[in-house]
Write a protein that holds these residues in place. Structure first.
Motif, PDB file in Angstrom:
ATOM      1  N   GLY A  62       0.812  -1.207   0.000  1.00 57.42           N
ATOM      2  CA  GLY A  62       0.000   0.000   0.000  1.00 57.42           C
ATOM      3  C   GLY A  62       0.848   1.261   0.000  1.00 57.42           C
ATOM      4  N   CYS A  63       1.942   1.238   0.767  1.00 55.21           N
ATOM      5  CA  CYS A  63       2.840   2.394   0.790  1.00 55.21           C
ATOM      6  C   CYS A  63       3.461   2.630  -0.583  1.00 55.21           C
ATOM      7  N   LEU A  64       3.839   1.540  -1.269  1.00 53.21           N
ATOM      8  CA  LEU A  64       4.414   1.682  -2.613  1.00 53.21           C
ATOM      9  C   LEU A  64       3.404   2.276  -3.589  1.00 53.21           C
ATOM     10  N   ILE A  65       2.147   1.868  -3.475  1.00 50.89           N
ATOM     11  CA  ILE A  65       1.108   2.419  -4.363  1.00 50.89           C
ATOM     12  C   ILE A  65       0.957   3.922  -4.135  1.00 50.89           C
ATOM     13  N   VAL A  66       0.905   4.328  -2.868  1.00 50.23           N
ATOM     14  CA  VAL A  66       0.770   5.750  -2.554  1.00 50.23           C
ATOM     15  C   VAL A  66       1.979   6.532  -3.049  1.00 50.23           C
ATOM     16  N   LEU A  67       3.184   6.011  -2.792  1.00 49.61           N
ATOM     17  CA  LEU A  67       4.397   6.693  -3.242  1.00 49.61           C
ATOM     18  C   LEU A  67       4.464   6.756  -4.769  1.00 49.61           C
ATOM     19  N   GLY A  68       4.004   5.685  -5.434  1.00 48.74           N
ATOM     20  CA  GLY A  68       3.983   5.688  -6.894  1.00 48.74           C
ATOM     21  C   GLY A  68       3.052   6.743  -7.456  1.00 48.74           C
ATOM     22  N   LEU A  69       1.885   6.901  -6.842  1.00 54.97           N
ATOM     23  CA  LEU A  69       0.953   7.942  -7.277  1.00 54.97           C
ATOM     24  C   LEU A  69       1.537   9.335  -7.061  1.00 54.97           C
ATOM     25  N   TYR A  70       2.199   9.519  -5.922  1.00 52.45           N
ATOM     26  CA  TYR A  70       2.850  10.809  -5.667  1.00 52.45           C
ATOM     27  C   TYR A  70       3.943  11.079  -6.696  1.00 52.45           C
ATOM     28  N   TYR A  71       4.742  10.059  -6.987  1.00 49.21           N
ATOM     29  CA  TYR A  71       5.815  10.240  -7.961  1.00 49.21           C
ATOM     30  C   TYR A  71       5.248  10.641  -9.319  1.00 49.21           C
ATOM     31  N   PHE A  72       4.201   9.963  -9.737  1.00 45.69           N
ATOM     32  CA  PHE A  72       3.591  10.266 -11.036  1.00 45.69           C
ATOM     33  C   PHE A  72       3.082  11.706 -11.060  1.00 45.69           C
ATOM     34  N   MET A  73       2.413  12.140  -9.991  1.00 48.88           N
ATOM     35  CA  MET A  73       1.873  13.492  -9.925  1.00 48.88           C
ATOM     36  C   MET A  73       2.984  14.548  -9.952  1.00 48.88           C
ATOM     37  N   ILE A  74       4.041  14.328  -9.138  1.00 47.18           N
ATOM     38  CA  ILE A  74       5.141  15.294  -9.078  1.00 47.18           C
ATOM     39  C   ILE A  74       5.896  15.339 -10.402  1.00 47.18           C
ATOM     40  N   GLN A  75       6.106  14.175 -11.012  1.00 46.62           N
ATOM     41  CA  GLN A  75       6.819  14.122 -12.287  1.00 46.62           C
ATOM     42  C   GLN A  75       6.072  14.900 -13.355  1.00 46.62           C
ATOM     43  N   LYS A  76       4.744  14.737 -13.412  1.00 42.72           N
ATOM     44  CA  LYS A  76       3.940  15.477 -14.383  1.00 42.72           C
ATOM     45  C   LYS A  76       3.960  16.977 -14.087  1.00 42.72           C
ATOM     46  N   SER A  77       3.986  17.335 -12.794  1.00 41.21           N
ATOM     47  CA  SER A  77       4.001  18.752 -12.415  1.00 41.21           C
ATOM     48  C   SER A  77       5.293  19.417 -12.858  1.00 41.21           C
ATOM     49  N   PHE A  78       6.431  18.754 -12.642  1.00 35.69           N
ATOM     50  CA  PHE A  78       7.712  19.316 -13.082  1.00 35.69           C
ATOM     51  C   PHE A  78       7.799  19.358 -14.609  1.00 35.69           C
TER      52      PHE A  78
ATOM     53  N   SER B 219       5.033  22.727  -7.765  1.00 35.59           N
ATOM     54  CA  SER B 219       5.514  21.343  -7.772  1.00 35.59           C
ATOM     55  C   SER B 219       6.447  21.085  -6.598  1.00 35.59           C
ATOM     56  N   SER B 220       7.321  22.056  -6.315  1.00 38.29           N
ATOM     57  CA  SER B 220       8.296  21.897  -5.239  1.00 38.29           C
ATOM     58  C   SER B 220       7.623  21.836  -3.877  1.00 38.29           C
ATOM     59  N   ILE B 221       6.578  22.640  -3.682  1.00 32.75           N
ATOM     60  CA  ILE B 221       5.938  22.653  -2.366  1.00 32.75           C
ATOM     61  C   ILE B 221       5.239  21.320  -2.093  1.00 32.75           C
ATOM     62  N   PHE B 222       4.674  20.707  -3.138  1.00 37.69           N
ATOM     63  CA  PHE B 222       4.107  19.369  -2.970  1.00 37.69           C
ATOM     64  C   PHE B 222       5.202  18.354  -2.658  1.00 37.69           C
ATOM     65  N   ALA B 223       6.289  18.401  -3.437  1.00 42.01           N
ATOM     66  CA  ALA B 223       7.367  17.420  -3.276  1.00 42.01           C
ATOM     67  C   ALA B 223       7.993  17.512  -1.889  1.00 42.01           C
ATOM     68  N   VAL B 224       8.297  18.731  -1.440  1.00 43.57           N
ATOM     69  CA  VAL B 224       8.936  18.903  -0.130  1.00 43.57           C
ATOM     70  C   VAL B 224       8.002  18.458   0.992  1.00 43.57           C
TER      71      VAL B 224
ATOM     72  N   ILE C 125       5.559  16.259   0.896  1.00 44.38           N
ATOM     73  CA  ILE C 125       5.430  14.798   0.893  1.00 44.38           C
ATOM     74  C   ILE C 125       6.651  14.155   1.545  1.00 44.38           C
ATOM     75  N   VAL C 126       7.841  14.602   1.152  1.00 46.76           N
ATOM     76  CA  VAL C 126       9.076  14.035   1.707  1.00 46.76           C
ATOM     77  C   VAL C 126       9.163  14.277   3.206  1.00 46.76           C
ATOM     78  N   VAL C 127       8.844  15.496   3.645  1.00 42.28           N
ATOM     79  CA  VAL C 127       8.955  15.829   5.067  1.00 42.28           C
ATOM     80  C   VAL C 127       7.948  15.033   5.893  1.00 42.28           C
ATOM     81  N   ASN C 128       6.694  14.945   5.423  1.00 38.96           N
ATOM     82  CA  ASN C 128       5.678  14.232   6.195  1.00 38.96           C
ATOM     83  C   ASN C 128       6.009  12.744   6.323  1.00 38.96           C
ATOM     84  N   ILE C 129       6.324  12.103   5.199  1.00 39.05           N
ATOM     85  CA  ILE C 129       6.627  10.679   5.248  1.00 39.05           C
ATOM     86  C   ILE C 129       7.929  10.434   6.014  1.00 39.05           C
ATOM     87  N   GLY C 130       8.919  11.306   5.820  1.00 34.60           N
ATOM     88  CA  GLY C 130      10.170  11.169   6.556  1.00 34.60           C
ATOM     89  C   GLY C 130       9.978  11.274   8.049  1.00 34.60           C
ATOM     90  N   MET C 131       9.050  12.141   8.472  1.00 26.91           N
ATOM     91  CA  MET C 131       8.803  12.301   9.908  1.00 26.91           C
ATOM     92  C   MET C 131       8.086  11.080  10.475  1.00 26.91           C
TER      93      MET C 131
END
Length: 352
Positions: A256-272, A291-296, A298-304
């Protein structure tokens, strides 16, 4: 984005359904989803150049809203961050995020501005620092820290010299003790237990320890929807907002985590990609900032939630509970869609 939001509705329901105090929050999230879809449609239909031209107005409007919070803002868990309008409430810091990106896109994207003058750089830092200090005073350390790397990315791409950015970093590091003095006690505790959460397992380190336990116990495929003990027994505080990724990890597992991360990656990649293909400098910087504010975030929340970054109180975009966050996120996506539409329209000879 829609897939992430639908996943978020299910996860918010699972995190709140068995807690009588918050069992109805998922209904508010559904209402917020409807408003957010309208906001996305509206912003996708309005030329993004309008928002850039009005960026200074939105900048001062966000300053006004941040000021109102100190006098008439609603307080929750010791933080005064919300303006309440009847049954609805919103966080001015969300407006500040978008307005500051618009401000930077216009200031850095203007062809009449030379950023090689040190005076202009100090003006830019002062314009960014004013709302950041107001956000810190709420206190909202997470939103303030989120805007800093986004601003640095936009300044670098916008033409600010690398050596000046290095000096800014050095001055920011040197001011660390001063910033530490102005932090709230609980914020200091969060940073102190980051490297060693076991030092205070029942206090400041409790949230982080329980989050790591929840994610680890999910294994490969998870315990099943609404079957996570850490989630359903409310061992994790704020598991419908800041720590919602721990619910995904416990109930949906590694898959499930991989699916969520994959969706985020697809969204951020399209945004950039939208930023890269933008037909003008302002549009490219605006798309880059959004795009950067979404990416940062996501990384900060999941990292925390997994213990590799300090706890900052940032939500997970499109998944965490929060109407104002959802509406402003969809509005940002609407701007990106409008920039994308502009990229596809043919340019008429003699027009900009």
């Amino acid at each position: 984005m829609l897939a992430l939001t639908i996943i978020g509705l299910f996860v918010v329901y699972s995190a709140t359904a068995r807690n009588p105090d918050i069992s109805q929050l998922w209904k508010r999230q559904v209402i917020g989803f409807g408003i957010a879809l309208f906001a996305m449609w509206l912003f996708s239909r309005i030329d993004y150049r309008f928002w850039i031209e009005a960026s200074y107005i939105f900048y001062w409007l966000s300053i006004l809203c941040l000021g109102i919070v100190f006098f008439w803002g609603g307080s929750t868990n010791g933080a005064q961050r919300w303006i309440r309008l009847g049954i609805f409430s919103f966080q001015p810091s969300e407006l500040a995020k978008v307005s500051m990106i618009l401000f930077l896109a216009r200031y850095l994207g203007s062809q009449t501005i030379e950023l090689f003058y040190i005076g202009r750089l100090f003006f830019l830092l002062a314009a960014l620092g004013f709302p950041l200090i107001m956000i810190l005073k709420q206190p909202d350390l997470g939103s303030a820290l989120l805007l800093i790397p986004v601003a640095v990315i936009m300044m670098y791409v916008g033409g600010v010299r690398v050596q000046w950015l290095m000096w800014i970093f050095i001055m920011a590091a040197a001011s660390g003790p001063l910033v530490w003095h102005f932090l709230q006690d609980y914020q200091r505790e969060r940073l102190a237990v980051f490297l060693s959460p076991q030092a205070d397992p029942l206090g400041a380190g409790y949230n982080l320890i329980q989050s790591i336990i929840a994610i680890g116990s999910g294994g490969v495929s998870g315990k099943g929807y609404m079957q996570g003990t850490q989630t359903q027994l409310s061992f994790i505080p704020e598991h419908h907002t800041d720590f919602i990724f721990s619910v995904v990890g416990e109930e949906w597992g590694f898959v499930g985590c991989l699916i969520v991360l994959g969706l985020y990656y697809f969204m951020i990649q399209k945004s950039f990609e939208i930023a890269r293909k933008a037909r003008d400098r302002e549009g490219a910087l605006l798309a880059l900032g959004l795009s950067s504010i979404f990416a940062v975030q996501i990384v900060v929340n999941i990292g925390m939630t997994i213990g590799i970054l300090p706890v900052t109180g940032l939500t997970l975009p499109f998944i965490s509970y929060g109407g104002s966050s959802l509406v402003f996120s969809y509005a940002a996506i609407g701007m990106l869609l409008n920039i994308s539409y502009a990229n596809r329209r043919p340019v008429l000879v003699g027009t900009r």
